[in-house]
Design a protein around this motif. Structure first.
Motif, PDB file in Angstrom:
ATOM      1  N   MET A   1       0.753  -1.092   0.047  1.00 31.60           N
ATOM      2  CA  MET A   1       0.110  -0.050  -0.124  1.00 31.60           C
ATOM      3  C   MET A   1       0.838   1.194  -0.049  1.00 31.60           C
ATOM      4  O   MET A   1       0.579   2.038  -0.856  1.00 31.60           O
ATOM      5  N   GLY A   2       2.047   1.225   0.711  1.00 31.94           N
ATOM      6  CA  GLY A   2       2.660   2.287   0.999  1.00 31.94           C
ATOM      7  C   GLY A   2       3.408   2.676  -0.375  1.00 31.94           C
ATOM      8  O   GLY A   2       3.548   3.819  -0.987  1.00 31.94           O
ATOM      9  N   VAL A   3       3.930   1.677  -0.900  1.00 33.08           N
ATOM     10  CA  VAL A   3       4.646   1.895  -2.306  1.00 33.08           C
ATOM     11  C   VAL A   3       3.807   2.398  -3.237  1.00 33.08           C
ATOM     12  O   VAL A   3       4.041   3.470  -3.969  1.00 33.08           O
ATOM     13  N   LEU A   4       2.617   1.888  -3.565  1.00 32.78           N
ATOM     14  CA  LEU A   4       1.679   2.087  -4.659  1.00 32.78           C
ATOM     15  C   LEU A   4       0.990   3.608  -4.512  1.00 32.78           C
ATOM     16  O   LEU A   4       0.816   4.237  -5.421  1.00 32.78           O
ATOM     17  N   ILE A   5       0.761   3.868  -3.188  1.00 35.46           N
ATOM     18  CA  ILE A   5       0.378   5.313  -2.863  1.00 35.46           C
ATOM     19  C   ILE A   5       1.239   6.405  -3.181  1.00 35.46           C
ATOM     20  O   ILE A   5       1.038   7.238  -3.888  1.00 35.46           O
ATOM     21  N   LEU A   6       2.436   5.916  -2.891  1.00 31.89           N
ATOM     22  CA  LEU A   6       3.756   6.823  -3.321  1.00 31.89           C
ATOM     23  C   LEU A   6       3.770   6.900  -4.712  1.00 31.89           C
ATOM     24  O   LEU A   6       3.921   8.058  -5.250  1.00 31.89           O
ATOM     25  N   PHE A   7       3.623   5.856  -5.332  1.00 28.01           N
ATOM     26  CA  PHE A   7       3.648   5.874  -6.891  1.00 28.01           C
ATOM     27  C   PHE A   7       2.560   6.684  -7.640  1.00 28.01           C
ATOM     28  O   PHE A   7       3.138   7.620  -8.450  1.00 28.01           O
ATOM     29  N   LEU A   8       1.407   6.700  -7.087  1.00 32.55           N
ATOM     30  CA  LEU A   8       0.291   7.260  -7.544  1.00 32.55           C
ATOM     31  C   LEU A   8       0.225   8.888  -7.202  1.00 32.55           C
ATOM     32  O   LEU A   8      -0.073   9.596  -7.957  1.00 32.55           O
ATOM     33  N   LYS A   9       1.112   8.989  -5.962  1.00 37.39           N
ATOM     34  CA  LYS A   9       1.025  10.518  -5.766  1.00 37.39           C
ATOM     35  C   LYS A   9       2.305  11.279  -6.776  1.00 37.39           C
ATOM     36  O   LYS A   9       2.125  12.292  -7.196  1.00 37.39           O
ATOM     37  N   LEU A  10       3.535  10.422  -6.825  1.00 28.96           N
ATOM     38  CA  LEU A  10       4.307  11.057  -7.548  1.00 28.96           C
ATOM     39  C   LEU A  10       4.027  10.903  -9.102  1.00 28.96           C
ATOM     40  O   LEU A  10       4.670  11.896  -9.954  1.00 28.96           O
ATOM     41  N   SER A  11       3.189  10.073  -9.695  1.00 30.88           N
ATOM     42  CA  SER A  11       2.983  10.141 -10.924  1.00 30.88           C
ATOM     43  C   SER A  11       1.753  10.994 -11.287  1.00 30.88           C
ATOM     44  O   SER A  11       1.663  11.198 -12.663  1.00 30.88           O
ATOM     45  N   GLY A  12       1.067  11.140 -10.550  1.00 37.68           N
ATOM     46  CA  GLY A  12      -0.329  11.994 -10.636  1.00 37.68           C
ATOM     47  C   GLY A  12      -1.340  11.228 -11.338  1.00 37.68           C
ATOM     48  O   GLY A  12      -2.250  11.773 -11.777  1.00 37.68           O
ATOM     49  N   ILE A  13      -1.206  10.084 -11.324  1.00 38.49           N
ATOM     50  CA  ILE A  13      -2.145   8.908 -11.704  1.00 38.49           C
ATOM     51  C   ILE A  13      -3.520   8.886 -10.773  1.00 38.49           C
ATOM     52  O   ILE A  13      -3.361   8.356  -9.419  1.00 38.49           O
ATOM     53  N   PRO A  14      -4.668   9.065 -11.177  1.00 36.60           N
ATOM     54  CA  PRO A  14      -5.865   9.195 -10.445  1.00 36.60           C
ATOM     55  C   PRO A  14      -6.150   7.910 -10.029  1.00 36.60           C
ATOM     56  O   PRO A  14      -5.843   6.723 -10.582  1.00 36.60           O
ATOM     57  N   TYR A  15      -6.554   7.812  -8.539  1.00 38.13           N
ATOM     58  CA  TYR A  15      -6.813   6.202  -7.945  1.00 38.13           C
ATOM     59  C   TYR A  15      -7.911   5.625  -8.789  1.00 38.13           C
ATOM     60  O   TYR A  15      -8.002   4.508  -9.107  1.00 38.13           O
ATOM     61  N   ASP A  16      -8.915   6.392  -9.307  1.00 41.68           N
ATOM     62  CA  ASP A  16     -10.023   5.785 -10.054  1.00 41.68           C
ATOM     63  C   ASP A  16      -9.483   5.119 -11.341  1.00 41.68           C
ATOM     64  O   ASP A  16     -10.037   4.023 -11.741  1.00 41.68           O
ATOM     65  N   LEU A  17      -8.629   5.577 -11.948  1.00 44.28           N
ATOM     66  CA  LEU A  17      -8.016   5.059 -13.047  1.00 44.28           C
ATOM     67  C   LEU A  17      -7.057   3.830 -12.752  1.00 44.28           C
ATOM     68  O   LEU A  17      -7.232   2.914 -13.587  1.00 44.28           O
ATOM     69  N   PHE A  18      -6.607   4.076 -11.827  1.00 48.12           N
ATOM     70  CA  PHE A  18      -5.805   2.834 -11.268  1.00 48.12           C
ATOM     71  C   PHE A  18      -6.483   1.571 -11.094  1.00 48.12           C
ATOM     72  O   PHE A  18      -6.134   0.640 -11.385  1.00 48.12           O
ATOM     73  N   MET A  19      -7.554   1.826 -10.345  1.00 50.72           N
ATOM     74  CA  MET A  19      -8.539   0.744 -10.003  1.00 50.72           C
ATOM     75  C   MET A  19      -8.915   0.063 -11.246  1.00 50.72           C
ATOM     76  O   MET A  19      -9.353  -1.104 -11.327  1.00 50.72           O
ATOM     77  N   LYS A  20      -9.453   1.021 -12.349  1.00 46.35           N
ATOM     78  CA  LYS A  20      -9.894   0.631 -13.364  1.00 46.35           C
ATOM     79  C   LYS A  20      -9.187  -0.169 -14.295  1.00 46.35           C
ATOM     80  O   LYS A  20      -9.331  -1.539 -14.870  1.00 46.35           O
ATOM     81  N   GLN A  21      -7.770   0.039 -13.989  1.00 41.36           N
ATOM     82  CA  GLN A  21      -6.809  -0.940 -14.781  1.00 41.36           C
ATOM     83  C   GLN A  21      -6.441  -2.001 -14.536  1.00 41.36           C
ATOM     84  O   GLN A  21      -5.898  -2.870 -15.027  1.00 41.36           O
ATOM     85  N   ILE A  22      -6.443  -2.138 -13.007  1.00 41.74           N
ATOM     86  CA  ILE A  22      -6.143  -3.319 -12.268  1.00 41.74           C
ATOM     87  C   ILE A  22      -7.501  -4.165 -11.826  1.00 41.74           C
ATOM     88  O   ILE A  22      -7.339  -5.019 -10.974  1.00 41.74           O
ATOM     89  N   GLN A  23      -8.726  -4.059 -12.411  1.00 37.00           N
ATOM     90  CA  GLN A  23      -9.805  -4.585 -12.094  1.00 37.00           C
ATOM     91  C   GLN A  23      -9.754  -6.166 -12.061  1.00 37.00           C
ATOM     92  O   GLN A  23     -10.690  -6.829 -11.647  1.00 37.00           O
ATOM     93  N   ILE A  24      -9.048  -6.393 -12.876  1.00 39.37           N
ATOM     94  CA  ILE A  24      -8.843  -8.035 -12.988  1.00 39.37           C
ATOM     95  C   ILE A  24      -8.771  -8.663 -11.602  1.00 39.37           C
ATOM     96  O   ILE A  24      -8.809  -9.704 -11.491  1.00 39.37           O
ATOM     97  N   ILE A  25      -7.774  -7.924 -11.062  1.00 41.47           N
ATOM     98  CA  ILE A  25      -7.294  -8.505  -9.702  1.00 41.47           C
ATOM     99  C   ILE A  25      -8.727  -8.505  -8.647  1.00 41.47           C
ATOM    100  O   ILE A  25      -8.744  -9.573  -8.137  1.00 41.47           O
ATOM    101  N   ASP A  26      -9.431  -7.506  -8.976  1.00 39.88           N
ATOM    102  CA  ASP A  26     -10.856  -7.676  -8.236  1.00 39.88           C
ATOM    103  C   ASP A  26     -11.690  -9.097  -8.605  1.00 39.88           C
ATOM    104  O   ASP A  26     -12.281  -9.572  -7.631  1.00 39.88           O
TER     105      ASP A  26
END
Length: 229
Positions: A41-66
């Motif tokens: 969680m810490g690493v991915l949160i840091l990555f999203l903050k630094l890259s500026g990728i919205p959380y909603d987009l991130f979740m959409k792209q990895i929805q196969i994990i869900d």
């Protein structure tokens, strides 16, 4: 560059790589605060903050994990079916343990939080701490809690139970496989069940059953106990 970072292939690969790396680190150091879930969680949160990728987009792209998480629930059902003989003669004991555990868990955290001066919204957020996230968020929202706080607490409780649960059960002399499974699933939901499955097939199956029963019991008892308090 940002298109590459936000692509489904990159984000899926990154998520899996971060988790596998976190697993490797945890196996090396065996330090509770470096649990794979916390580190990931810490690493991915840091990555999203630094890259500026919205959380909603991130979740959409990895929805196969869900989607795969849904399949894991089916797998738990199959494991439970294989151990059905362990349940048939213990239905009353299992239901009694779940209802009692749910009531004690809700009451204890509510009374402790109230004694420490917590606001009602915080208390409502803490009450469903021992059930799986999807149910906990709904119960929290319905009782006036803060879902975001509930999500964090549920994760922390799950990690603590998964890490410390087997040690505590051993120290207090719990030997029954059914009791171990019930304790892990009822107190630490999915994380506890993942750890219980490492203890044995019976423990894992009963722990999976405990997740569902604990969710039902908590959803029923939280509003009742809230009125009584």
């Amino acid at each position: 560059m940002n298109e590459i970072l936000s692509s489904q292939t990159f984000l899926l690969t990154l998520t899996l790589a971060v988790y596998l790396g976190s697993m490797w680190l945890y196996k090396k150091v065996r330090f509770a605060l470096l649990h794979p879930l916390i580190v990931s969680m810490g690493v991915l949160i840091l990555f999203l903050k630094l890259s500026g990728i919205p959380y909603d987009l991130f979740m959409k792209q990895i929805q196969i994990i869900d989607f795969m998480l849904g399949l894991s629930v089916v797998a738990l059902g199959y494991l439970l079916h294989e151990q059905i003989s362990q349940i048939k003669g213990n239905v009353i004991a299992i239901v009694t343990a779940i209802v009692t555990g749910s009531a004690v868990g809700i009451l204890s955290v509510a009374l402790i939080a109230r004694a420490m001066g917590a606001e009602q919204a915080v208390i409502a957020s803490l009450e469903p701490k021992s059930v799986t996230t999807a149910i906990a968020l709904n119960v929290s929202a319905q009782s006036g809690g803060i879902p975001a706080l509930t999500a964090v607490v549920v994760i922390l409780v799950g990690i603590f139970g998964g890490v410390a649960g087997p040690f505590i059960l051993k120290k207090i002399g719990v030997e029954s496989k059914i009791a171990k499974g019930l304790a892990m699933g009822a107190a630490a939901h999915a994380m506890g069940t993942a750890r219980a499955m490492q203890l044995g097939a019976v423990e894992g199956a009963i722990s999976g059953l405990a997740i569902g029963l604990m969710g039902i019991a908590t959803a029923i008892l939280v509003p009742i106990i809230a009125r009584l308090l």
